[in-house]
Design an enzyme around this catalytic site. Structure first.
Site, short mmCIF file in Angstrom:
data_model
loop_
_atom_site.label_atom_id
_atom_site.label_comp_id
_atom_site.label_asym_id
_atom_site.label_seq_id
_atom_site.Cartn_x
_atom_site.Cartn_y
_atom_site.Cartn_z
N CYS A 189 0.81 -1.23 0.00
CA CYS A 189 0.00 0.00 0.00
C CYS A 189 0.83 1.27 0.00
O CYS A 189 0.28 2.36 -0.09
CB CYS A 189 -0.94 -0.01 1.20
SG CYS A 189 -1.79 -1.58 1.35
N PHE B 150 1.49 -3.13 4.24
CA PHE B 150 1.75 -4.49 4.71
C PHE B 150 3.24 -4.73 4.52
O PHE B 150 3.81 -4.35 3.50
CB PHE B 150 0.98 -5.52 3.85
CG PHE B 150 -0.42 -5.79 4.31
CD1 PHE B 150 -0.98 -5.11 5.37
CD2 PHE B 150 -1.19 -6.75 3.67
CE1 PHE B 150 -2.28 -5.38 5.80
CE2 PHE B 150 -2.49 -7.02 4.07
CZ PHE B 150 -3.03 -6.34 5.14
N GLU C 178 -2.63 4.44 13.77
CA GLU C 178 -2.32 5.70 13.08
C GLU C 178 -2.76 6.90 13.92
O GLU C 178 -2.05 7.91 13.98
CB GLU C 178 -3.00 5.74 11.70
CG GLU C 178 -2.63 6.99 10.92
CD GLU C 178 -3.18 7.03 9.50
OE1 GLU C 178 -4.10 6.24 9.20
OE2 GLU C 178 -2.70 7.85 8.70
N HIS D 144 -3.80 7.47 6.26
CA HIS D 144 -3.84 6.16 5.60
C HIS D 144 -5.22 5.56 5.85
O HIS D 144 -5.84 5.04 4.93
CB HIS D 144 -2.71 5.27 6.14
CG HIS D 144 -2.63 3.94 5.46
ND1 HIS D 144 -2.46 3.82 4.10
CD2 HIS D 144 -2.71 2.67 5.94
CE1 HIS D 144 -2.44 2.53 3.78
NE2 HIS D 144 -2.60 1.81 4.87
N LYS E 264 -10.24 7.32 1.78
CA LYS E 264 -10.56 5.92 1.46
C LYS E 264 -12.03 5.63 1.77
O LYS E 264 -12.62 4.72 1.20
CB LYS E 264 -9.68 4.95 2.25
CG LYS E 264 -8.25 4.86 1.73
CD LYS E 264 -7.48 3.75 2.41
CE LYS E 264 -6.05 3.65 1.90
NZ LYS E 264 -5.15 4.68 2.48
N HIS F 129 -9.77 1.59 -1.08
CA HIS F 129 -8.33 1.42 -0.96
C HIS F 129 -7.75 0.97 -2.30
O HIS F 129 -7.94 -0.17 -2.71
CB HIS F 129 -8.04 0.39 0.14
CG HIS F 129 -6.61 0.38 0.59
ND1 HIS F 129 -5.58 0.93 -0.16
CD2 HIS F 129 -6.02 -0.09 1.73
CE1 HIS F 129 -4.44 0.78 0.49
NE2 HIS F 129 -4.69 0.17 1.64
#
Lengths: 405, 81
Positions: free
Chosen positions: A156, A391, A306, A295, A327, A332
């Site tokens: 990502c 990830f 976050e 994010h 998002k 995403h």
């Protein structure tokens, strides 16, 4: 002397469409492009598809061997160039392509396996269609770019890294112009099933499927997969000013740091390291950054992590910040997420207007000053940040600043 | 003219965006200005279309569309037999 970086063009192929101003306006109005995934063979799911016709960019023979992921990229690059009103790149060897993609040609991979397990034969163009760097290569051939043509696959964070690395190449004087961003097109049933198996996808909202992605909300149930491409046309300030280009914003900060912790669990320390690195690069303090495009994927673990990272960096200045995760509206885009969110952050800085954030009942574990379901004006906005956490544990923050603030 | 040749011309016309009127039965497949990878992909699509697998090609099998049409016909017949 280190060159400054101007963002002069934006090219999108997104769930909200391809016109950057129309897309941004829709995001400010809080319009979601998330829809039910209509396939009786798979468990109920939501996703943000792109309605895309490749015909303006590809003839039928050209479509052979060009996966959807490359088609998106070629279209987005073309749109970025047109948006930048750059009729021709003068020195093509001093132009580079920096693209991110998480998976490459997913439709081709899925078709190849289907062919293998069915008739046991695959088309000769499978490999060149699914390799991760195919999309960047297609852009290079279209635009005759002969400088560095690079692909970054960092889940990502792929396209945020691509933008940051392009900025470094321009800053160091290696190139003057870059196409930088990302592309992803993995909305295939087999791929979706792999994601569903991880149990991190959002449950469709029974009242309103378009409102299924609820970052930082107590009602969040997971992320919503999306597809698309987003490419920024980046130039050295010298190159942009010489041709009298419209400058949307400057890229002033890039920080990339890692967790060294877990494949999927995020870590506050790694995120804080990335955000602080970007701040140092930008020579800005948290109080000077008015908007954070988080994010914010709406996963159980990701959001509070976050929120804690942002709160730790901003400290007492947190109340001066506005935070949102777009998002919640476009889903995403994975390898293209950093690209589209950078594009949105650039537009926010340029227009001094913040896109909406669809949340829901606030989670006290995500104590952030969140934007509401309608966008807001930000008349004093000077700089903004976009976060992309991958990830694998790689974290990226990009900071954009108003040109001649 | 065999219907295989007509069908082959139609298929090549669609796949390569070439009008059928400009396709000549004596023309070599390698003369369309396509690279070896595209040729491999085209042959794959011809196989799919006629539901056949080509035998190993000999030296001049691809030297004209009529020869290739003939091979298609033979392969289809062999398969039916």
């Amino acid at each position: 002397m280190k060159q400054r970086i101007a963002i002069t063009g934006i090219g999108l192929v997104s769930p909200h469409g391809g016109d950057v101003n129309a897309v941004f306006d829709a995001l400010v109005r809080g319009e979601s492009a998330i829809r039910l995934w209509d396939d009786p063979d798979i468990s109920p799911a939501v996703a943000a598809h792109v309605d895309f016709d490749p015909a303006p960019w590809f003839t039928r023979p050209q479509l052979s061997g060009a996966d959807r992921v490359s088609q998106f990229a070629v279209a987005a690059a073309d749109r970025a160039l047109k948006d930048a009103a750059l009729p021709e790149i003068a020195d093509k060897e001093r132009c580079g392509i920096y693209l991110g993609s998480g998976m490459g040609g997913a439709a081709t991979i899925e078709a190849a396996y289907e062919a293998y397990f069915g008739a046991r034969r695959s088309t000769p163009l499978s490999v060149v269609a699914f390799m991760c760097n195919a999309a960047a290569s297609h852009i290079s051939m279209r635009q005759q770019v002969t400088g560095p043509v690079m692909t970054y696959s960092v889940a990502c964070a792929s396209s945020a890294i691509a933008i940051g690395e392009a900025a470094r190449a321009i800053a160091l004087g290696e190139i003057d112009v870059a196409f930088a961003g990302g592309t992803e097109a993995l909305l295939q049933p087999g791929v979706l099933q792999c994601w569903q198996a991880m149990k991190i996808l959002a449950t469709p909202d029974s009242n309103d499927p378009s409102h299924s992605c609820k970052p930082f909300s107590a009602e969040r149930s997971g992320l919503v997969l999306a597809e698309g491409a987003a490419i920024l046309l980046m130039e050295s300030m010298e190159h942009a000013e010489k041709r009298g280009a419209r400058i949307y914003a400057e890229l002033v900060g890039y920080g990339v740091r890692s967790d060294a912790y877990h494949l999927t669990k995020p870590h506050v320390d790694g995120q804080v390291r990335a955000i602080n690195a970007a701040m140092r690069d930008a020579r800005l303090t948290p109080a000077q950054i008015g908007y954070c495009n988080a994010h914010g994927t709406a996963t159980r673990l990701g959001d509070p992590t976050e929120a804690e990272s942002i709160a730790r960096v901003w400290g007492a200045d947190l109340s001066k910040l506005r935070v949102g995760s777009t998002k919640s509206l476009h889903g995403h885009l994975l390898g293209a997420a950093g690209g589209i969110e950078a594009a949105i952050t650039v537009m926010a800085v340029h227009k001094r207007l913040l896109p909406a954030h669809l949340g829901g009942r606030h989670d006290p574990d995500c104590a952030l000053p969140l934007i509401g379901s309608q966008g807001e004006e930000a008349p004093h906005l000077k700089a903004a940040m976009s976060n992309s956490f991958a990830f694998g544990g790689t974290n990226v923050s990009l900071i954009f600043q108003r040109h001649k603030a | 003219m065999s219907h295989y040749l007509e069908e082959l011309k139609q298929l090549i016309s669609t796949e390569l965006n070439i009008p059928t009127s400009t396709l000549d039965a004596h023309q070599s497949l390698e003369n369309f200005g396509i690279d070896s990878l595209t040729l491999a992909e085209l042959l794959f699509k011809i196989e799919e279309h006629f539901s056949i697998i080509f035998p190993n090609f000999q030296e001049d099998d691809l030297s004209s569309l009529s020869k290739l049409a003939h091979i298609i016909e033979q392969t289809v017949m062999k398969k039916a037999a």
